[in-house]
Design an enzyme around this catalytic site. Structure first.
Site, PDB file in Angstrom:
ATOM      1  N   ASP A 191      -4.155   9.197  -1.649  1.00  0.00           N
ATOM      2  CA  ASP A 191      -4.833   7.963  -1.996  1.00  0.00           C
ATOM      3  C   ASP A 191      -3.823   6.877  -2.311  1.00  0.00           C
ATOM      4  O   ASP A 191      -2.859   7.101  -3.013  1.00  0.00           O
ATOM      5  CB  ASP A 191      -5.736   8.214  -3.207  1.00  0.00           C
ATOM      6  CG  ASP A 191      -6.538   6.984  -3.586  1.00  0.00           C
ATOM      7  OD1 ASP A 191      -6.679   6.086  -2.730  1.00  0.00           O
ATOM      8  OD2 ASP A 191      -7.016   6.926  -4.712  1.00  0.00           O
ATOM      9  N   LYS A 192      -4.045   5.748  -1.768  1.00  0.00           N
ATOM     10  CA  LYS A 192      -3.268   4.561  -2.059  1.00  0.00           C
ATOM     11  C   LYS A 192      -4.242   3.564  -2.670  1.00  0.00           C
ATOM     12  O   LYS A 192      -5.442   3.650  -2.457  1.00  0.00           O
ATOM     13  CB  LYS A 192      -2.695   4.047  -0.737  1.00  0.00           C
ATOM     14  CG  LYS A 192      -1.480   3.213  -0.786  1.00  0.00           C
ATOM     15  CD  LYS A 192      -0.259   3.946  -1.242  1.00  0.00           C
ATOM     16  CE  LYS A 192       0.898   3.007  -1.003  1.00  0.00           C
ATOM     17  NZ  LYS A 192       1.732   2.788  -2.085  1.00  0.00           N
TER      18      LYS A 192
END
Length: 93
Positions: free
Chosen positions: A35-36
């Site tokens: 996840d960014k």
């Protein structure tokens, strides 16, 4: 003695797995999603790359096989979008 020293060194570095079920589960992982910023804060996800490279079609086919008609997560929606995009790209080529 060697196993004991190895376990001691691992535990000192917080690498010793005390619950074998956790290690088995991680060892059986076939998909890893990272996840960014944006996925959680903006509720959007984009598939940028797949690994191994040059096997996009097979990877997405397997991922689509695990999705049901009731799948609602951002990841599952993006898998459907990416598979459709790839299918359209290959059919127009």
């Amino acid at each position: 003695m060697v196993l004991g020293l190895g376990a001691y060194n691992l535990s000192r570095n917080n690498f010793l797995v005390k619950k074998i079920k956790a290690a088995e589960t991680l060892g059986n992982a076939t998909v890893i999603v990272t996840d960014k910023t944006g996925t959680i804060t903006e509720n959007r996800m984009k598939i940028i790359s797949l690994y191994p490279e040059n096997r996009d079609k097979g990877i997405l086919e397997k991922a689509l096989g695990s999705i049901t008609e009731y799948s609602l997560s951002p990841l599952e929606r993006e898998i459907k979008n990416k598979a459709t995009e790839l299918k359209n790209r290959h059919s127009s080529a």
